[in-house]
Design an enzyme around this catalytic site. Structure first.
Site: not given
Ligand SMILES: C[S@@+](CC[C@H](N)C(=O)[O-])C[C@H]1O[C@@H](n2cnc3c(N)ncnc32)[C@H](O)[C@@H]1O
Length: 393
Positions: A43, A65, A180
């Site tokens: 992803d 994604k 998100m």
């Molecule tokens: C589809 S969700 C997936 C979350 C993921 N499964 C997790 O446990 O972090 C995607 C969201 O995760 C958050 N996100 C994921 N990685 C991030 C990062 N390195 N910094 C900030 N937000 C992050 C953001 O809010 C983003 O819009």
């Protein structure tokens, strides 16, 4: 991870959490799965650097994604995983953070089960906890809160009514972490205040958390949307609502490292960049490896071998780089099996890395100028009586 032993030779799907971005936050299990996979489907938020752990023959598929821009739709991803597993492949489905935290991991696992195939889950460190932690915000603190809530700012488009009960969420208090939701921050803050949350509740948004690009924006429930608009703050980010945000003032560690906020390009060869990149990253820099140099063997190998063979006839051998040292000794030890064949030749090395490489071959460095340029060696030779009668290689 073991190859399937089922009669139909079906493969297996590993739904693997890639962690929030920092390569050091990937689990050993995730690394092991990546190293053995036949197929990796990854992803947007999975750090692509971990793909370098894959086998050379592994098939690597980008599933996209990024919000609103999907290289593959969810239905296509599910179909792909099922097809590859039916073909007997071991598949790593690499998902940012943890696969079961707002990651649609459950939907993928269900599609695999429905197809009668095997799967495993490899949990990952979620951005919901690591993001705040890297911004110096503990999601719990004994004096501040006794529970944490995770919620999404981006609900499934099919939902006609918000599944988030803002009245309940607001009453709950504690720490709230939203994923998100950067685009929805204004509406979310408005809903919370409309349901009685105080306007001066501290809020922080952490973007690209745990990577060299991490940035944190702080404010209050009342002004955070304005601050997002003013600064052009963009996704991906996690938002933290709660008094724990105030702890950042003392606990902010990651963004205070000496090179935080600096973007550095390392132009060394891919093989040599690693050590420097690691050191710069440890100091907080956002490092890109962009090799502009490629080390090639000498074009006339026979001529070079002749020079190496005759090395003992020289008074001095001057090495100008670790690569030169390697190239020299690779040939030298093909020609000779005794270091003493170098004869009475003295050795000069420009730069500490070059000198160390010579020492690695168990040879003494006779001259190492303070300045790391060839002219400095010549100046030293001159101090020692001139270069007129010296044979220098
Ligand atoms: C589809 S969700 C997936 C979350 C993921 N499964 C997790 O446990 O972090 C995607 C969201 O995760 C958050 N996100 C994921 N990685 C991030 C990062 N390195 N910094 C900030 N937000 C992050 C953001 O809010 C983003 O819009």
């Amino acid at each position: 991870m073991s190859k399937s032993t089922s009669k139909d030779q079906s493969g297996k799907v590993y739904l693997v959490g890639a962690g929030p971005g920092d390569l050091g936050l990937v689990t050993l299990r995730a690394k092991e799965c990546i190293e053995r996979a036949d197929v990796i489907v990854y992803d947007h938020l999975a750090n692509p650097e971990m793909l370098s752990w894959a086998r050379e023959e592994a098939e690597i598929i980008y599933a996209g994604k990024k919000a609103g821009e999907h290289a593959l739709s969810q239905a296509e991803i599910n179909k792909l995983l099922v097809e590859k597993a039916h073909a007997g492949k071991e598949i790593v489905r690499l998902k940012g953070g943890d696969p079961f935290v707002f990651g649609r991991g459950a939907e993928e696992a269900k599609a695999i089960v429905d197809a009668g195939l095997a799967f495993e889950i490899v949990p990952g460190i979620t951005s919901a906890i690591a993001g705040p932690a890297y911004a110096g915000i503990p999601v719990t603190h004994r004096a501040e809160n006794s529970h944490v809530t995770f919620f999404t700012g981006h609900e499934a488009p099919s939902k006609t009514k918000s599944a988030i009960d803002y009245a309940a969420l607001s009453k709950l208090g504690g720490t709230q972490v939203m994923l998100m939701g950067v685009e929805k921050i204004e509406a979310v803050a408005r809903e919370m205040m409309a349901n009685g949350v105080r306007g001066d509740l501290p809020v922080a948004l952490v973007r690209w958390a745990t990577t060299g690009r991490q940035e944190t924006l702080t404010g209050t429930l009342e002004n955070i949307a304005k601050r997002v608009a003013e600064t052009g703050f963009e996704a991906p980010a996690v938002a933290v609502f709660g008094d724990v945000v105030t702890l950042r003032k003392d606990l902010n560690w990651y963004e205070r490292r000496p090179l935080s906020g600096k973007r550095i390009v390392v132009t060394r060869t891919r093989k040599q960049a690693g050590a420097l990149t690691a050191q710069l990253r440890a100091l907080g820099a956002d490092v890109f490896e962009l090799p502009t140099i490629r080390i090639e063997p000498p074009t006339d190998l026979r001529e070079f071998a002749k020079l190496v063979q005759d090395a003992h006839q020289y008074d001095w051998i001057v090495f100008t780089s670790p690569n030169g040292v390697d190239a020299f000794f690779e040939i030298f030890y093909k020609l000779y099996d005794d270091a003493r064949e170098i004869g009475g030749a003295k050795i000069a090395a420009i730069g500490p890395a070059t000198a160390q490489r010579v020492r690695n071959f168990r040879l003494h460095v006779d001259l190492q100028p303070e300045e790391f340029v060839a002219e400095a060696v010549v100046r030293q030779f001159q101090k020692q009586g001139g270069v007129e009668n010296l044979r220098i290689l």
